[in-house]
Design an enzyme around this catalytic site. Structure first.
Site, PDB file in Angstrom:
ATOM      1  N   ASP A   1       1.074  -1.278  -0.190  1.00  0.00           N
ATOM      2  CA  ASP A   1       0.026   0.325   0.135  1.00  0.00           C
ATOM      3  C   ASP A   1       0.549   0.973   0.268  1.00  0.00           C
ATOM      4  OD1 ASP A   1      -2.277   2.179   0.806  1.00  0.00           O
ATOM      5  OD2 ASP A   1      -2.654   1.008   2.842  1.00  0.00           O
TER       6      ASP A   1
ATOM      7  N   ASP B   1      -6.931   6.730  -4.983  1.00  0.00           N
ATOM      8  CA  ASP B   1      -7.088   7.966  -4.020  1.00  0.00           C
ATOM      9  C   ASP B   1      -8.148   8.270  -3.227  1.00  0.00           C
ATOM     10  OD1 ASP B   1      -7.819  11.025  -5.029  1.00  0.00           O
ATOM     11  OD2 ASP B   1      -9.343  10.727  -6.388  1.00  0.00           O
TER      12      ASP B   1
ATOM     13  N   TYR C   1      -9.048   3.349 -15.326  1.00  0.00           N
ATOM     14  CA  TYR C   1      -8.785   3.748 -16.357  1.00  0.00           C
ATOM     15  C   TYR C   1      -8.340   3.150 -16.893  1.00  0.00           C
ATOM     16  CZ  TYR C   1     -10.073   8.985 -14.253  1.00  0.00           C
ATOM     17  OH  TYR C   1     -10.304   9.861 -14.452  1.00  0.00           O
TER      18      TYR C   1
END
Ligand code: AR6
Length: 176
Positions: free
Chosen positions: A12, A36, A123
């Site tokens: 992470d 995000d 994305y």
């Protein structure tokens, strides 16, 4: 030589104590899912307050904020391209994300930075292509900026790690 300054890290990005971690944001800079969401959760609400004052960010560009409750001192928010088949400047825009981040690295005299695999989550940018672009741009930045000490490529899943390994291998053989 510069490749010795590139590290792979599995885990992470919000746990890393570096000068800056990069956020794969969207143009609003007001948070979202994926990396995000994780960054905003750990940084706390003051990050969103600062982001609100930035007026968004166009795809391919980057903006810097504080890290708040993160171990990292800064967050560099960049907006990767949404993959639309590959004929819509996706590669150039992804390159531009890395370049824009490294402009800020110089401006703020940052020595250590960690990147997620920008655009390769929701994305949809293919992981191998994205890893090649990342490695190529990082190599250029390290060659241009000797003050930059360490660039960490964060692998949040096995495919990302494999893609980086391949891209780093390519660099070695193509530069030999
Ligand atoms: N640490 C490191 N990498 C992570 C973490 C984490 N905690 N969480 C996810 N990843 P994504 P994008 C990896 O979808 O494709 C957001 O909603 C993930 O496995 O976070 O650029 C934004 O607001 C993948 O390898 O970003 C935008 O709307 C990589 O981070 C949109 O997603 C990027 O996946 C941006 O999409």
């Amino acid at each position: 030589m510069t490749q010795a300054k590139i590290e792979l890290f599995e885990g992470d990005i919000t746990t890393l104590k570096v000068d800056a971690i990069v956020n794969a944001a969207n143009e609003s800079l007001l948070g979202g899912g994926g990396v995000d969401g994780a960054i905003h959760r750990v940084a706390g609400p003051d990050l969103l307050v600062e982001c609100r004052g930035l007026g968004g960010c166009v795809t391919g560009d980057a903006k810097i904020t504080g890290g708040y409750h993160l171990p990292a001192r800064h967050v560099i928010h960049t907006v990767g391209p949404i993959w639309r088949g590959g004929e819509n400047n996706e590669a150039e825009l992804l390159e531009s994300c890395y370049r824009s981040c490294f402009v800020l690295v110089r401006e703020y005299d940052l020595k250590t930075i960690a990147f997620p695999a920008i655009s390769t989550g929701v994305y949809g940018f293919p992981k191998q292509g994205a890893a090649k672009i990342a490695v190529r741009e990082i190599e250029k930045a390290l060659a241009d900026n000797p003050a930059l000490e360490r660039v960490i490529l964060v692998c949040f899943n096995a495919e990302t790690k494999e893609a980086y390994r391949e891209a780093l291998g390519d660099w070695v053989s193509s530069s030999a």
